[in-house]
Motif scaffolding. Structure first.
Motif, PDB file in Angstrom:
ATOM      1  N   ASP A   1      -7.971   1.353   0.727  1.00 40.42           N
ATOM      2  CA  ASP A   1      -7.571  -0.201   0.521  1.00 40.42           C
ATOM      3  C   ASP A   1      -5.619   0.389   1.186  1.00 40.42           C
ATOM      4  O   ASP A   1      -4.573  -0.054   1.167  1.00 40.42           O
TER       5      ASP A   1
ATOM      6  N   THR B   1       1.431  -2.135   7.478  1.00 40.47           N
ATOM      7  CA  THR B   1       0.052  -2.687   7.052  1.00 40.47           C
ATOM      8  C   THR B   1      -0.946  -2.825   8.399  1.00 40.47           C
ATOM      9  O   THR B   1      -0.490  -2.037   9.858  1.00 40.47           O
TER      10      THR B   1
ATOM     11  N   GLY C   1      -7.709  -3.375   8.120  1.00 44.26           N
ATOM     12  CA  GLY C   1      -8.641  -2.176   7.647  1.00 44.26           C
ATOM     13  C   GLY C   1     -10.331  -2.921   6.949  1.00 44.26           C
ATOM     14  O   GLY C   1     -10.709  -4.169   7.642  1.00 44.26           O
TER      15      GLY C   1
ATOM     16  N   GLN D   1      -4.485  -3.261   5.211  1.00 41.62           N
ATOM     17  CA  GLN D   1      -4.886  -1.790   4.840  1.00 41.62           C
ATOM     18  C   GLN D   1      -3.600  -1.636   4.347  1.00 41.62           C
ATOM     19  O   GLN D   1      -2.272  -2.504   5.494  1.00 41.62           O
TER      20      GLN D   1
END
Length: 397
Positions: free
Chosen positions: A236, A280, A283, A288
């Motif tokens: 994450d 960013t 993901g 992510q």
């Protein structure tokens, strides 16, 4: 983005990017440190009956003496209705029998062949924990976003909850990079440094209950960085340390771009920690967030404290993810501040923070000694000892 971002502006931008994690039910006794994903209401009333707060005798109304007719102990209540001037022996936590209206303390009672005399008669209601005095079924006990502590765990269990709905643990990948880093601190050549940042950051995150994957140290090589980043597909949050500055061998920024990440912002007007980078990337389980921390260990620690920990807390659903500032009085004169806001490593002596030692961004001995950060604004003049200063206690992190 050429202008340096202010701390609060950067924190606000970062927290807005925090990934939204799903919730999951877990056994309550495994939920310590987790964040509630929904409000918690009592499923039962506590206590469920009137209980004795002391050891002694549960008395029915009357002037006495009271005839001793039985016993009520914790887990084994006396169920018969007491008549006037009757009593039962009772222990702390035992149910008050029907007909009793007070508890006579053991030390205030005289037992004469089964007749109980009171040397000091308590008023009605004394030493009784009334049904529901703690909470009633349906009461709101803990709100969404509350972290489960040992006391809150006990409250949830007492309220009848064997299962709690909490946010899924944040999956965090931590990677340090740099040609100068040696994986084995016991096998470190003179031109190398033992890799310590990833271990330090992982240790800072551990109390938050993250699922942590450590990677590296990774050399300053685009191919090696690409291979390492590929291992963070399921994270994450990815936290990197090193390679985020502007040198010829600072390759984190281009490596992230190669990986499909988009830079959100870069460089913060703080010292230590200027070359912080945020990006960013789509993901496997959502967007992510990548946090690129500086390689100097103190800079890495300070930016992890101010950015990485709040980001993880926000992802968990904590409504107050930022560290708490407190006021203290400087224990010594503090120097003037340059164009960037400074966070000085300090130690409390008799309640007053004093500098822990060298403020160089590589000085781990001073960082290890510090128990707080003194927050000094940009362009601040020298500050005299005894003046109020804002501080962040490091245990708040």
């Amino acid at each position: 983005m050429s202008a340096l971002l202010d701390l609060e502006e950067a924190q606000t931008m970062l927290l807005a990017l925090a990934p939204l994690l799903p919730s999951e039910p877990v056994a309550a006794d495994t939920a310590l440190g987790r964040i509630l994903a929904e409000d918690l209401r009592a499923a039962r009333t506590q206590p469920a009956a009137d209980l004795s707060a002391m050891d002694g005798y549960a008395l029915a109304p009357g002037e006495g003496p009271w005839l001793l007719v039985g016993e009520s102990r914790a887990g084994a209540p006396y169920r018969e209705l007491l008549a006037e001037n009757q009593c039962v022996r009772i222990s702390t936590g035992a149910v008050i029998p029907p007909g009793a209206d007070r508890v006579l303390l053991q030390e205030d009672a005289v037992n004469e062949a089964g007749l109980i005399l009171a040397t000091e008669l308590p008023p009605p209601g004394r030493h009784i924990r009334a049904r529901g005095f703690d909470f009633h079924a349906g009461d709101l006990l803990l709100t969404k976003g509350t972290r489960i502590t040992p006391a809150r765990l006990a409250l949830a269990l007492a309220a009848g909850h064997g299962t709690l709905t909490v946010t899924r643990p944040v999956r965090v990948a931590v990677m340090d990079s740099g040609d100068e880093l040696a994986a084995d601190p016991a096998d470190c050549l003179p031109h190398q440094l033992p890799a310590s940042n990833a271990a330090m950051i992982a240790a800072m995150l551990a109390p938050l209950g993250c699922e942590i994957t450590r990677m590296g140290p990774v050399p300053d090589d685009r191919a090696a960085l690409a291979a390492a980043l590929a291992k963070a597909e399921g994270a994450d949050i990815l936290i990197t340390s090193g390679g985020a500055s502007v040198g010829d061998h600072d390759l984190i920024k281009p490596a992230l771009t190669d990986w499909g990440a988009q830079i959100a912002f870069w460089k913060i007007a703080i010292k230590p920690g200027k070359p912080l980078l945020v990006a960013t990337r789509p993901g496997a389980s959502g967007t992510q967030v990548i946090l690129g921390l500086p390689g100097n260990p103190v800079s890495s620690f300070v930016t992890a404290f101010l950015f990485a920990l709040p980001l993880v807390r926000a992802a968990q659903g904590d409504p107050e993810p930022l560290p708490k500032v407190e006021m203290a009085y400087a224990g010594e004169d503090l120097p003037a501040v340059g164009p960037r806001r400074e966070f000085l490593r300090a130690v409390f002596h008799d309640g007053a923070p004093q500098l822990a030692g060298s403020q160089d961004s590589s000085a781990l001995s001073a960082l290890a000694a510090a128990d707080c950060l003194i927050d000094r604004p940009a362009h601040a003049p020298p500050l005299a000892a005894g003046s109020p200063v804002p501080v962040f206690k490091l245990q708040n992190g």
